[in-house]
Scaffold this motif. Structure first.
Motif, short mmCIF file in Angstrom:
data_model
loop_
_atom_site.label_atom_id
_atom_site.label_comp_id
_atom_site.label_asym_id
_atom_site.label_seq_id
_atom_site.Cartn_x
_atom_site.Cartn_y
_atom_site.Cartn_z
N ARG A 187 21.22 31.33 -12.42
CA ARG A 187 19.78 31.07 -12.34
C ARG A 187 18.99 32.37 -12.26
NH1 ARG A 187 17.66 26.86 -7.88
NH2 ARG A 187 19.18 25.58 -9.00
N ALA A 188 19.49 33.33 -11.47
CA ALA A 188 18.82 34.63 -11.39
C ALA A 188 18.83 35.32 -12.74
CB ALA A 188 19.50 35.50 -10.34
N ALA A 189 19.94 35.21 -13.47
CA ALA A 189 20.04 35.83 -14.79
C ALA A 189 19.03 35.23 -15.76
CB ALA A 189 21.45 35.67 -15.33
N LEU A 190 18.89 33.91 -15.71
CA LEU A 190 17.94 33.24 -16.60
C LEU A 190 16.51 33.67 -16.28
CD1 LEU A 190 17.46 31.22 -18.87
CD2 LEU A 190 17.38 29.40 -17.15
N PHE A 191 16.17 33.71 -15.00
CA PHE A 191 14.83 34.16 -14.62
C PHE A 191 14.59 35.60 -15.07
CE2 PHE A 191 14.71 30.77 -11.19
CZ PHE A 191 13.66 30.08 -11.76
N ALA A 192 15.59 36.47 -14.90
CA ALA A 192 15.44 37.88 -15.30
C ALA A 192 15.23 37.99 -16.81
CB ALA A 192 16.67 38.68 -14.87
N GLY A 193 16.02 37.24 -17.59
CA GLY A 193 15.86 37.27 -19.04
C GLY A 193 14.50 36.78 -19.48
N VAL A 194 14.03 35.70 -18.87
CA VAL A 194 12.71 35.15 -19.21
C VAL A 194 11.61 36.11 -18.77
CG1 VAL A 194 11.09 33.27 -18.72
CG2 VAL A 194 13.49 32.76 -19.21
N THR B 104 8.21 54.96 -29.99
CA THR B 104 9.63 55.05 -29.65
C THR B 104 10.08 54.04 -28.61
OG1 THR B 104 9.11 56.68 -27.93
CG2 THR B 104 9.64 57.52 -30.12
N ASP B 105 9.15 53.37 -27.94
CA ASP B 105 9.46 52.68 -26.69
C ASP B 105 10.48 51.56 -26.82
OD1 ASP B 105 7.22 53.93 -24.86
OD2 ASP B 105 6.26 53.38 -26.75
N ILE B 106 10.36 50.71 -27.83
CA ILE B 106 11.24 49.55 -27.94
C ILE B 106 12.68 49.98 -28.22
CG2 ILE B 106 11.74 47.48 -29.30
CD1 ILE B 106 9.39 47.24 -27.30
N LEU B 107 12.86 50.93 -29.13
CA LEU B 107 14.21 51.44 -29.39
C LEU B 107 14.76 52.12 -28.15
CD1 LEU B 107 16.51 51.97 -31.39
CD2 LEU B 107 15.33 54.07 -32.06
N TYR B 108 13.92 52.88 -27.46
CA TYR B 108 14.37 53.58 -26.26
C TYR B 108 14.84 52.59 -25.20
CZ TYR B 108 14.27 56.54 -22.11
OH TYR B 108 14.61 57.20 -20.96
N VAL B 109 14.07 51.53 -24.98
CA VAL B 109 14.43 50.54 -23.96
C VAL B 109 15.74 49.85 -24.33
CG1 VAL B 109 13.76 48.35 -22.91
CG2 VAL B 109 12.09 50.18 -23.13
N THR C 40 17.42 52.65 -8.64
CA THR C 40 17.39 54.08 -8.92
C THR C 40 16.66 54.37 -10.22
OG1 THR C 40 19.46 54.42 -7.71
CG2 THR C 40 18.81 56.13 -9.29
N ILE C 41 16.94 53.58 -11.25
CA ILE C 41 16.30 53.80 -12.55
C ILE C 41 14.80 53.53 -12.47
CG2 ILE C 41 16.16 52.92 -14.92
CD1 ILE C 41 19.20 52.60 -14.85
N VAL C 42 14.40 52.46 -11.78
CA VAL C 42 12.97 52.19 -11.61
C VAL C 42 12.30 53.35 -10.89
CG1 VAL C 42 11.27 50.69 -10.49
CG2 VAL C 42 13.25 49.68 -11.64
N PHE D 145 4.91 54.32 -19.96
CA PHE D 145 5.79 54.99 -19.01
C PHE D 145 6.56 53.97 -18.18
CE2 PHE D 145 3.04 59.11 -18.66
CZ PHE D 145 3.36 59.41 -19.96
N LYS D 146 5.92 52.83 -17.93
CA LYS D 146 6.56 51.80 -17.12
C LYS D 146 7.59 51.01 -17.90
CE LYS D 146 4.50 47.88 -16.18
NZ LYS D 146 3.64 46.82 -15.61
N LEU D 147 7.42 50.91 -19.21
CA LEU D 147 8.22 50.00 -20.03
C LEU D 147 9.72 50.15 -19.81
CD1 LEU D 147 8.34 47.79 -22.14
CD2 LEU D 147 8.04 49.51 -23.91
N PRO D 148 10.29 51.37 -19.75
CA PRO D 148 11.75 51.45 -19.56
C PRO D 148 12.24 50.90 -18.23
CG PRO D 148 10.86 53.54 -20.37
CD PRO D 148 9.69 52.69 -19.98
N SER D 149 11.33 50.79 -17.25
CA SER D 149 11.74 50.26 -15.95
C SER D 149 11.72 48.74 -15.90
CB SER D 149 10.83 50.82 -14.85
OG SER D 149 9.53 50.25 -14.92
N ILE D 150 11.05 48.10 -16.84
CA ILE D 150 10.85 46.65 -16.76
C ILE D 150 12.17 45.88 -16.78
CG2 ILE D 150 9.82 44.64 -17.91
CD1 ILE D 150 7.53 46.47 -18.79
N PRO D 151 13.12 46.19 -17.68
CA PRO D 151 14.38 45.43 -17.64
C PRO D 151 15.10 45.55 -16.31
CG PRO D 151 14.24 46.74 -19.65
CD PRO D 151 13.12 47.19 -18.77
N PHE D 152 14.91 46.67 -15.62
CA PHE D 152 15.66 46.91 -14.40
C PHE D 152 14.99 46.27 -13.18
CE2 PHE D 152 16.77 50.13 -17.48
CZ PHE D 152 18.15 50.00 -17.50
N TYR D 153 13.65 46.26 -13.14
CA TYR D 153 13.06 45.50 -12.02
C TYR D 153 13.04 44.01 -12.33
CZ TYR D 153 8.19 45.39 -13.98
OH TYR D 153 7.04 45.18 -14.72
#
Length: 478
Positions: free
Chosen positions: A132-139, A156-161, A428-430, A445-453
């Motif tokens: 359930r946590a994984a599904l919420f994170a993906g969404v 560059t942002d989307i490829l970088y992320v 740490t990454i965020v 600048f925030k975009l790379p942190s979004i998948p991790f938070y």
């Protein structure tokens, strides 16, 4: 008994596959809808929004790679010192397949970013072990407005992320099994992939400064056994980035990825300090700081008019550092403000551009009101925003309120139960991207942190859903 276990495993795999399809479908639908609204195939929109500023430069570099086999902005221009190579190579690859149609790059980015949402889901499912946590994170990532917006930008942002998330998965899998066979290979692969991310955007060049201490701290009781994997990770990371740094050394005698980072010390990090001191515009501040650097070059016997960007880079950095040291409290103020903007910046102006198919122009503020808009247009007062920007900001603000609330709750829950190595890596990454953004505070600048938070947001949303459920026996499960 065995058949029951096999059946459960099969059901779990089936549910995971369905969830991946759901996350991918939602992410792709959101991005394709945005693509259709933006209509980037229209020549006017392409000129106004796609091939605009950096987008034009990346287009020129990609075309030069194909037509001239050179990394330059034109056939008569010198080799480009400003940019790292992988994003122009990515754009060139799309052009080779689809022709010189910039809008096809945006479609490929929409597909790539949707796959990133799936990787976010799969990573959280593996390391948090909570479907359930994984599904919420993906969404959470699938519908993030900043991620959706930047999938429609030739930046560059989307490829970088995407590369960062892949490298993060490899690093987390290595952390998860430091004493298992194959761990060294995973650390090596993580070093190569995260090094490749720095070749997309140099902002990732100092990531090992954060990752290595985390690794050593997590394995502080068996520190000696962690030293070899840490050294291997560093070796693979910086061997990957060295491929381009050696190119710049051979051309410009500068062991650096790109000169843009040095220029950013003026245009992003210290420009607001100078602007506040001298009450000038951003452009005037940047030109004044650049002129000061040129004067120092002249005193050293170097002609600024004929110097390349890498020759000027140390002087830009010196001028920026001196200003920050001369005005430490003012710099600290803007640094703190940049941290706030890092989380609060909604990019409502860019969204308005996209919806209206053009670069908007703001009406002047009312008489007697001074617009104190910070540098780079990253934050604008309500009186200079259009109605559509205010509506967009209201929607994005609501989304931020939800995701940040869940992320903070997830962080609190994780700290109470003890941070796992994966969640410690995410935190740490965020933190790395918050700190390295400095006074900038721009949404990209925030975009790379979004998948991790998003991992913490998934944990928080799942925990909240269980607490709100009518089954008390489930409340201790994520």
């Amino acid at each position: 008994m065995m058949s029951c276990l096999v059946s459960r495993s099969a059901n779990s795999a089936t549910n995971a596959s369905r969830a991946r399809l759901v996350v991918f479908g939602l992410a792709l639908a959101a991005r394709v809808l945005t693509f259709l609204i933006a209509a980037p195939w229209d020549p006017a929109v392409e000129h106004e929004l796609v091939l605009h500023n950096d987008g034009m430069t990346y287009n020129q570099l990609a075309v030069s790679l194909i037509d001239d086999r050179r990394f330059a902005t034109g056939p008569e221009d010198p080799p480009d010192p400003w940019h790292s190579p992988l994003y122009p190579v990515f754009v060139a690859g799309v052009y080779l397949v689809c022709g010189y149609r910039p809008w096809t790059v945006l479609l490929v980015q929409a597909l790539l970013d949707s796959l990133t949402a799936v990787i976010v889901y799969s990573t959280v499912r593996r390391f948090v072990k909570a479907p359930r946590a994984a599904l919420f994170a993906g969404v959470c990532y699938a519908f993030d407005p900043i991620a959706i917006l930047h999938s429609m930008q030739m930046l560059t942002d989307i490829l970088y992320v995407a590369v960062m998330v892949g490298g993060g998965y490899l690093f987390a899998s290595a952390l998860d099994g430091t004493n298992e066979r194959g761990t060294h290979a995973r650390f090596a692969a993580a070093g190569v992939v995260l090094g490749a991310a720095a070749l997309v955007r140099p902002v990732g060049l100092y990531l090992p400064v954060a990752m290595i201490p985390l690794m050593l701290w997590l394995h502080r009781r068996t520190l000696r056994s962690a030293l070899a994997p840490a050294a291997l990770f560093l070796l693979c990371f910086y061997s990957t980035t060295a491929t381009w740094q050696l190119r710049n050394w051979s051309l410009y005698r500068a062991y650096s990825l790109a000169a843009m980072g040095a220029w950013d010390t003026i245009t992003i990090y210290t420009d607001p300090v100078y602007t506040a001191i001298h009450n000038v515009t951003d452009r005037e501040a940047q030109m004044s700081l650049a002129a000061e650097a040129d004067r120092e070059m002249s005193r050293d016997g170097i002609d600024p008019a004929h110097a390349h960007a890498f020759a000027k880079a140390p002087y830009w950095e010196r001028v920026a550092l001196r200003l920050a040291l001369d005005e430490p409290f003012l710099f600290a103020k803007f640094y703190l403000r940049g941290t706030v903007y890092f989380f609060a910046n909604m990019s409502s102006g860019r969204w308005a551009n996209l919806i209206m198919h053009r670069q908007r122009s703001h009406a002047p503020p009312p008489d007697g009101v001074v617009d104190r808009t910070p540098h780079n247009g990253m934050w604008q007062s309500p009186w200079v925003k259009t109605r559509i920007e205010l509506l967009v900001a209201a929607g994005i603000g609501t989304w931020f309120l939800l995701t940040y609330s869940f992320a903070l709750y997830g962080l609190w829950r994780s700290l109470r139960s003890g941070l796992t190595p994966f969640l410690a890596m995410c935190a740490t990454i965020v933190l790395y991207y918050v700190l390295i953004s400095g006074t900038g505070g721009m949404s990209r600048f925030k975009l790379p942190s979004i998948p991790f938070y998003s991992a913490f947001a998934g944990v928080g949303a799942a925990s909240a859903a269980i607490r709100w459920s009518s089954r008390p026996d489930d409340r201790e499960r994520l």
